[in-house]
Design an enzyme around this catalytic site. Sequence first.
Site, PDB file in Angstrom:
ATOM      1  CB  ALA A  10     -32.960   3.557 -30.841  1.00  0.00           C
ATOM      2  N   GLY A  12     -35.289   4.080 -24.286  1.00  0.00           N
ATOM      3  CA  GLY A  12     -35.281   4.846 -23.050  1.00  0.00           C
ATOM      4  C   GLY A  12     -35.953   6.201 -23.133  1.00  0.00           C
ATOM      5  CG  ASP A  32     -30.140   5.719 -30.802  1.00  0.00           C
ATOM      6  OD1 ASP A  32     -29.024   5.220 -30.565  1.00  0.00           O
ATOM      7  OD2 ASP A  32     -31.020   5.827 -29.931  1.00  0.00           O
ATOM      8  N   GLY A  71     -26.945   9.291 -24.460  1.00  0.00           N
ATOM      9  CA  GLY A  71     -25.869   9.250 -23.478  1.00  0.00           C
ATOM     10  C   GLY A  71     -25.525   7.819 -23.125  1.00  0.00           C
ATOM     11  CE1 TYR A 164     -24.333   8.989 -17.036  1.00  0.00           C
ATOM     12  CE2 TYR A 164     -24.543   9.418 -14.682  1.00  0.00           C
ATOM     13  CZ  TYR A 164     -25.119   9.296 -15.934  1.00  0.00           C
ATOM     14  OH  TYR A 164     -26.471   9.499 -16.095  1.00  0.00           O
ATOM     15  CE  LYS A 168     -25.436  12.216 -18.616  1.00  0.00           C
ATOM     16  NZ  LYS A 168     -26.299  12.474 -19.798  1.00  0.00           N
TER      17      LYS A 168
END
Length: 273
Positions: A10, A12, A32, A71, A164, A168
Amino acid sequence: MGTYAVTGSASGMGAASAALLTEAGHTVIGVDLRDADVIADLGTAEGRASAVEEILGACGGTLDGVAAVAGVGASMKDAATVVSVNHFGPVALLEGLRLALARSEAGRAVVISSNSASTVPLVDDALVELCLKGDEESARRHAREAQAAMPAEVTAFAPSISAYASSKLALAHWVRRTAVTPEWGREGVLLNAIAPGAVVTPLMLSSTGEDLDPDSFHTPMPLGTFGKPEDIAFWVHQFLRPEARFTTGSILYVDGGTDAAMRPDAQPSAMTL
């Protein structure tokens, strides 16, 4: 033409990736929380199961590729949510879709890690290990406890920065470990990761604000510019192409040289006996 699932479609990087694949003539199943073909919360076990079921229904059981882009960022107030969405979400989704990818003649999967995994000095090794063990409940609890112990000046700037970076890094390690297993490699399903740097997306702006200057950014920006979602979408497309038949277990930095500037001798690392 192929059929591809793209999470985070949706906005980026996910939206840019879905658009590029669509422009290339492929069928895209967007996933999304809103404005997507499949509406699902990948931060929950129920949402992941629902997403897998709906994707399999939409593709008829055979899928050519998955781009796990969805993310959340370091500005998220709840560190547990960061861990669930950023690590356990893509892992569960890809594991659930592996057989559908194997039915394709050229199954491909790419996930979005981050250069924060190697440039943020706040990685929590214990959290990474819990993620890699697949213990989501313990990982969520540990992330919240570690967040509560973090200095206030750090959490005021980025409440979930450690979770975060750690989530990752765990995701990148999962890709490396998983891509070379027989269930993936010998079935012809190739799995790679992209580690973006400072790419101007709604997620990044929620962490940094609108006033962006590459020359005063908190990490080096050797090119003097920020990335765009289309810069990541280009490489998502490349990894998903059938011609990308001899690349698996790779982590590609698409960060304008930030990681190279901060850790010029870190890669490659020599094997020791």
